[in-house]
Write an enzyme that holds these catalytic residues in place. Sequence first.
Site, PDB file in Angstrom:
ATOM      1  N   ARG A 186     -56.231 -20.700  -2.855  1.00 42.98           N
ATOM      2  CA  ARG A 186     -57.434 -20.380  -3.299  1.00 42.98           C
ATOM      3  C   ARG A 186     -58.362 -21.091  -2.453  1.00 42.98           C
ATOM      4  O   ARG A 186     -58.355 -22.191  -2.091  1.00 42.98           O
ATOM      5  CB  ARG A 186     -57.710 -20.852  -4.696  1.00 42.98           C
ATOM      6  N   PHE A 204     -52.004 -35.924  -9.261  1.00 45.51           N
ATOM      7  CA  PHE A 204     -53.617 -36.068  -8.546  1.00 45.51           C
ATOM      8  C   PHE A 204     -54.708 -36.264  -9.317  1.00 45.51           C
ATOM      9  O   PHE A 204     -55.644 -36.747  -9.020  1.00 45.51           O
ATOM     10  CB  PHE A 204     -53.420 -35.191  -7.318  1.00 45.51           C
ATOM     11  N   GLU A 259     -67.474 -20.103  -8.273  1.00 42.99           N
ATOM     12  CA  GLU A 259     -66.233 -19.705  -7.511  1.00 42.99           C
ATOM     13  C   GLU A 259     -66.515 -18.381  -6.784  1.00 42.99           C
ATOM     14  O   GLU A 259     -66.077 -18.236  -5.619  1.00 42.99           O
ATOM     15  CB  GLU A 259     -65.255 -19.856  -8.408  1.00 42.99           C
ATOM     16  N   ARG A 319     -64.217 -16.900  -3.810  1.00 40.27           N
ATOM     17  CA  ARG A 319     -62.667 -17.034  -4.206  1.00 40.27           C
ATOM     18  C   ARG A 319     -62.364 -15.786  -4.841  1.00 40.27           C
ATOM     19  O   ARG A 319     -62.959 -14.792  -5.524  1.00 40.27           O
ATOM     20  CB  ARG A 319     -62.824 -18.135  -5.449  1.00 40.27           C
ATOM     21  N   ASN A 371     -57.987 -32.169  -3.311  1.00 40.15           N
ATOM     22  CA  ASN A 371     -58.585 -32.201  -4.442  1.00 40.15           C
ATOM     23  C   ASN A 371     -59.568 -33.296  -4.793  1.00 40.15           C
ATOM     24  O   ASN A 371     -59.416 -34.166  -4.093  1.00 40.15           O
ATOM     25  CB  ASN A 371     -57.451 -32.123  -5.331  1.00 40.15           C
ATOM     26  N   ASP A 404     -61.342 -23.902  -6.447  1.00 42.01           N
ATOM     27  CA  ASP A 404     -60.870 -23.761  -7.942  1.00 42.01           C
ATOM     28  C   ASP A 404     -61.843 -24.847  -8.632  1.00 42.01           C
ATOM     29  O   ASP A 404     -61.714 -26.177  -8.375  1.00 42.01           O
ATOM     30  CB  ASP A 404     -59.508 -24.163  -7.869  1.00 42.01           C
ATOM     31  N   LEU A 436     -67.401 -20.367 -12.949  1.00 45.34           N
ATOM     32  CA  LEU A 436     -66.609 -19.136 -12.508  1.00 45.34           C
ATOM     33  C   LEU A 436     -67.564 -18.364 -11.580  1.00 45.34           C
ATOM     34  O   LEU A 436     -67.257 -17.715 -10.464  1.00 45.34           O
ATOM     35  CB  LEU A 436     -66.248 -18.395 -13.640  1.00 45.34           C
ATOM     36  N   PRO A 451     -58.358 -30.217 -24.199  1.00 43.81           N
ATOM     37  CA  PRO A 451     -58.197 -30.715 -22.894  1.00 43.81           C
ATOM     38  C   PRO A 451     -57.629 -29.864 -22.101  1.00 43.81           C
ATOM     39  O   PRO A 451     -56.559 -28.787 -22.669  1.00 43.81           O
ATOM     40  CB  PRO A 451     -57.548 -31.939 -22.928  1.00 43.81           C
ATOM     41  N   PRO A 491     -48.875 -28.367  -2.757  1.00 45.55           N
ATOM     42  CA  PRO A 491     -49.210 -27.228  -3.862  1.00 45.55           C
ATOM     43  C   PRO A 491     -48.219 -27.351  -5.221  1.00 45.55           C
ATOM     44  O   PRO A 491     -47.345 -27.923  -5.172  1.00 45.55           O
ATOM     45  CB  PRO A 491     -48.844 -25.892  -3.075  1.00 45.55           C
ATOM     46  N   ASP A 497     -62.057 -26.518 -12.477  1.00 40.55           N
ATOM     47  CA  ASP A 497     -61.187 -26.321 -13.654  1.00 40.55           C
ATOM     48  C   ASP A 497     -62.080 -27.462 -14.506  1.00 40.55           C
ATOM     49  O   ASP A 497     -62.177 -28.570 -14.169  1.00 40.55           O
ATOM     50  CB  ASP A 497     -59.985 -26.809 -13.599  1.00 40.55           C
TER      51      ASP A 497
END
Length: 274
Positions: A210, A241, A196, A201, A174, A213, A193, A232, A163, A215
Amino acid sequence: MDQLRIKDLEVYAYHGLFGAEKELGQRFVLDLILDYDMTRAAQTKDLSASIHYGELAEQLTRWCQAEKEDLIETLAYHLINQIFFHYPLVEKVSLEVKKPWAPIPLPLDTCSVKLERSKRKAFIGLGTNQGDKAANLDAALKKIADNQKIQILKTSSRLKTEPWGGVEQEDFLNQVIQLETWMTPEELLETLLTIELDLGRVREIKWGPRLIDLDILYIGQELIDSPDLILPHPYVAERDFVLKSLVELAPHFIDPVKRKSMRQLLAELEKNHP
């Protein structure tokens, strides 16, 4: 970039806010510019590397007449989506929809809207630490791939990670993908979104557990600083990661702020945090 242009294509269609416009119809005029590489078609006469402008003009007419929209903005948006979907060669579309018979009691030549959309390549980070983590990532990838405005180009390996953010919770699984889309950054964010939410979520604790996720890490070399989206992604260079997955997909991709490649950013992070 090479361009195909169709100018002043007249279409009789049924768009407008007023009932009479949808019932009686009126004249619309389309000006279209398509950007795509014509080298192969020019050198080899390969029709599959070209766009038949006569067929395209007929398609534009059919698409314009297929529905009755309140706004010509909506009409132009739908036409652009159809063009990108049916013509993968196209990199950019510029479309002006003119309404010369607009119901305005003033002397004018025409009213129009002009929309431009370009294909963009983006990197998206996926993460999950609840339930069947592999299945969560699979479900997210399927929903992304099912969107007609998105093409997944590459997918990284999946990494089990601790985490990040100081909240005690399960380890994460991930992954990073590279995709291509003609959506605007804001539309892409809204799409992710929605995915998700569709997958269940619930946002309760910042940096907390979660189910999924998604991103946006990069969209090309674009710099965005808005209340909803920063590009960015501000934590890319701090997450090993993420950098490991980006190095797997695009080791020489340059961060537009730090002006360093993904490989360089990962090497610096590992040096400073062995």
